[in-house]
Each structure stands twice: as structure tokens, then as C-alpha cells.
Design a protein around this motif. Sequence first.
Motif, short mmCIF file in Angstrom:
data_model
loop_
_atom_site.label_atom_id
_atom_site.label_comp_id
_atom_site.label_asym_id
_atom_site.label_seq_id
_atom_site.Cartn_x
_atom_site.Cartn_y
_atom_site.Cartn_z
N ALA A 121 28.06 35.55 2.82
CA ALA A 121 28.25 37.09 2.02
C ALA A 121 29.41 37.00 1.17
CB ALA A 121 28.52 38.05 3.02
N PHE A 122 30.05 35.87 1.29
CA PHE A 122 31.11 35.66 0.10
C PHE A 122 30.55 34.31 -0.67
CE2 PHE A 122 33.08 37.67 3.63
CZ PHE A 122 33.81 38.95 2.96
N SER A 123 30.62 34.65 -2.05
CA SER A 123 30.20 33.48 -2.87
C SER A 123 30.94 32.24 -2.79
CB SER A 123 30.04 33.92 -4.27
OG SER A 123 31.05 34.36 -4.85
N SER A 124 32.41 32.46 -2.42
CA SER A 124 33.48 31.33 -2.50
C SER A 124 34.54 31.57 -1.64
CB SER A 124 33.88 31.24 -3.99
OG SER A 124 34.63 32.21 -4.36
N GLY A 125 35.25 30.65 -1.51
CA GLY A 125 36.53 30.91 -0.57
C GLY A 125 37.39 31.75 -1.21
N ARG A 126 37.42 31.98 -2.59
CA ARG A 126 38.50 32.72 -3.38
C ARG A 126 37.97 34.09 -3.06
NH1 ARG A 126 39.76 35.87 -7.49
NH2 ARG A 126 41.75 35.59 -8.34
N ASN A 127 36.58 34.34 -2.94
CA ASN A 127 36.11 35.80 -2.46
C ASN A 127 36.62 36.32 -1.09
OD1 ASN A 127 35.12 35.96 -5.13
ND2 ASN A 127 33.03 35.72 -4.45
N LEU A 128 36.47 35.35 -0.28
CA LEU A 128 36.93 35.86 1.02
C LEU A 128 38.42 35.94 0.95
CD1 LEU A 128 36.57 35.99 4.13
CD2 LEU A 128 36.65 33.50 4.20
N ALA A 129 39.38 35.10 0.28
CA ALA A 129 40.68 35.50 0.28
C ALA A 129 41.18 36.69 -0.31
CB ALA A 129 41.28 34.26 -0.40
N ALA A 130 40.39 37.05 -1.31
CA ALA A 130 40.42 38.37 -2.27
C ALA A 130 40.10 39.46 -1.04
CB ALA A 130 39.58 38.58 -3.36
N TRP A 131 39.06 39.27 -0.40
CA TRP A 131 38.75 40.24 0.57
C TRP A 131 39.64 40.52 1.74
CZ3 TRP A 131 37.15 39.82 6.17
CH2 TRP A 131 36.58 41.15 6.47
N LYS A 202 45.20 29.51 0.61
CA LYS A 202 44.41 27.99 0.95
C LYS A 202 43.81 27.98 2.17
CE LYS A 202 46.66 24.99 -2.27
NZ LYS A 202 45.73 24.35 -2.82
N MET A 203 44.70 28.60 3.48
CA MET A 203 43.82 28.58 4.67
C MET A 203 42.52 29.27 4.65
SD MET A 203 47.38 28.59 6.81
CE MET A 203 46.48 29.41 8.37
N ALA A 204 42.57 30.44 4.29
CA ALA A 204 41.54 31.29 3.77
C ALA A 204 40.28 30.85 3.29
CB ALA A 204 41.89 32.58 2.99
N ARG A 205 40.65 29.81 2.20
CA ARG A 205 39.58 29.22 1.53
C ARG A 205 38.95 28.13 2.57
NH1 ARG A 205 40.82 29.22 -4.76
NH2 ARG A 205 42.07 31.24 -4.85
N MET A 206 39.84 27.40 3.09
CA MET A 206 39.53 26.39 4.03
C MET A 206 38.45 27.00 5.18
SD MET A 206 42.91 24.29 5.03
CE MET A 206 44.12 23.76 3.61
N VAL A 207 38.71 28.24 5.64
CA VAL A 207 38.15 28.89 6.43
C VAL A 207 36.33 28.95 6.12
CG1 VAL A 207 37.65 31.26 7.78
CG2 VAL A 207 40.00 29.99 7.81
N TRP A 208 36.54 29.59 4.80
CA TRP A 208 35.37 29.87 4.31
C TRP A 208 34.46 28.57 4.32
CZ3 TRP A 208 32.67 28.01 -0.17
CH2 TRP A 208 31.32 28.80 -0.35
N ALA A 209 35.10 27.57 3.75
CA ALA A 209 34.29 25.99 3.66
C ALA A 209 33.49 25.87 4.96
CB ALA A 209 35.16 25.05 2.95
N ILE A 210 34.62 25.99 5.98
CA ILE A 210 34.10 25.51 7.47
C ILE A 210 33.07 26.48 7.74
CG2 ILE A 210 35.18 25.37 9.71
CD1 ILE A 210 37.76 24.36 8.77
N MET A 211 33.17 27.47 7.41
CA MET A 211 32.17 28.77 8.33
C MET A 211 31.00 28.70 7.40
SD MET A 211 34.62 32.03 9.12
CE MET A 211 33.44 32.62 10.04
N ALA A 212 30.93 28.50 6.04
CA ALA A 212 29.58 28.58 5.22
C ALA A 212 29.14 27.33 5.03
CB ALA A 212 30.29 29.16 3.73
N LYS A 213 29.67 26.33 5.09
CA LYS A 213 29.28 25.01 4.94
C LYS A 213 28.95 24.19 5.99
CE LYS A 213 30.98 24.79 -0.07
NZ LYS A 213 31.81 24.22 -0.84
N GLY A 214 29.54 24.68 7.27
CA GLY A 214 29.46 23.83 8.46
C GLY A 214 30.44 22.76 8.34
#
Length: 225
Positions: A121-131, A202-214
Motif C-alpha cells: 500500500a506504500f509505494s516506497s520505504g520513504r512513504n512508510l517512514a513518512a506514515w 533507515k530502519m523503517a525503509r529496511m522494514v518496507w523492503a523486507i516486507m514488500a519485496k520478500g
Amino acid sequence: QSILMLHRVRLMQVRQKTMLTNAIRAHLAEFGLVAKIGREGVDELLLLVHDGDERIPELARACILALAEQLVLVKRQILEMDRRITACHRANEVSRRLAEIPGVGPLLASALVAHVPNPRAFSSGRNLAAWIGLVPKQNSSGGKERLGGVTKQGNRYLRSMLTVGALAVIRYAQRHGTRRPWILQLLARRATKVAAVALANKMARMVWAIMAKGERYREPVVQAA
């Protein structure tokens, strides 16, 4: 929803624990009894109450003992919530992968999975960090872009835990070194709390990559000089 409820109830119980601890300290301070900060200090005060310290009137002692009973009950409930959250974490493959990130433990990993069921639902890790509320405010003037502090908007629970996890990573890096030299370089320029927010981002962006991209967390490779 059930896991989210676990986290919310646990947070409420942690706040109750803090309120009870502060109440015990404040009431005993009125009789000149103070102790060092931390759990050990409260234990020392309660030991004086149980031992019948003459400085504490009998009626006040009964009140403190009532608060102490509530404190024991709340601590047991928190441990039970921790046990249940850990079980949910171990049963979830994504949560286990998130816990491989330095600074992310079972509690935070479980909370991330519960709060972000659909990472795409977030297009990038930055968007997740912003949320979450970890992206600094941008102030542009005269063609120059200035970054301010983070706002209080976003998911306060995740933001708080990510920042605490980042602080733990920073403390470890200060004492034992790190494979990410940029952390020490950032600490040389910024205050510890500012560096913690940057690392939490940075950790939030890592989280998005791990969750969204497996993906899985990969430890940085130290390059030879």
C-alpha cells in the motif's frame, strides 16, 4: 486485529505500571524516603515498607501495600502479554525476518506486521517512514531546502519503538564499533537523539523492503582500506 489488541493492552499495562511506580515513589517521598532511579530503587522502597520502617505511619503503609499489590499484578500481566506476542512473532515468517534487522526485536517486529498488513500500500520505504512519522519537515526558502524535526503526526507507537531500537544500536556502536561507519560520522555532527531518528528512518525503509519485496536483512560488508 487480535495482535493489535495485544499490543494496545500491553501498552496500557506498561503505562499503569509507570503510574503505580511513580505513585509509590511520590507518596514515600512525603515521608522522606527516596531511592535511586530504576526498578531496584522501587524494590528498595517497598522493602522498607514490608520491614515496617518507623518513618511510615500504619495507614500510609496500608495504602502503599495496596499499590504494591496492583504493581505485582500488572507486572504479571505484562509478562503474559509478552509471552503471547513472542508466540505470535515466532509463528509469523515475515516477523522473524524483520527481527534480523539490528534494533528490531520480537515486540517491534510483531507490531510492524500487525500495523502494516499490506506493505505494498506504500509505494516506497520513504512513504512508510513518512506514515510512521519519521520523515523530517521540509522548509524551503530562497531555493534552499532545510530539514526540520519530525512531527507528532503518524503512528506514535511504531515511531517510539523504532527510535528506542535505533538508540540501542547507537549505544552498541559507541561501545563496540559498527560495520556502518556513517552512524559514527553522524554522531560526530548531530546529537544522539537526532542520529537515532535518522537511523530509525533507515530502519523503517529496511522494514518496507523486507516486507514488500520478500528480502532479508543483509549485514554491510566492511571494505578493506
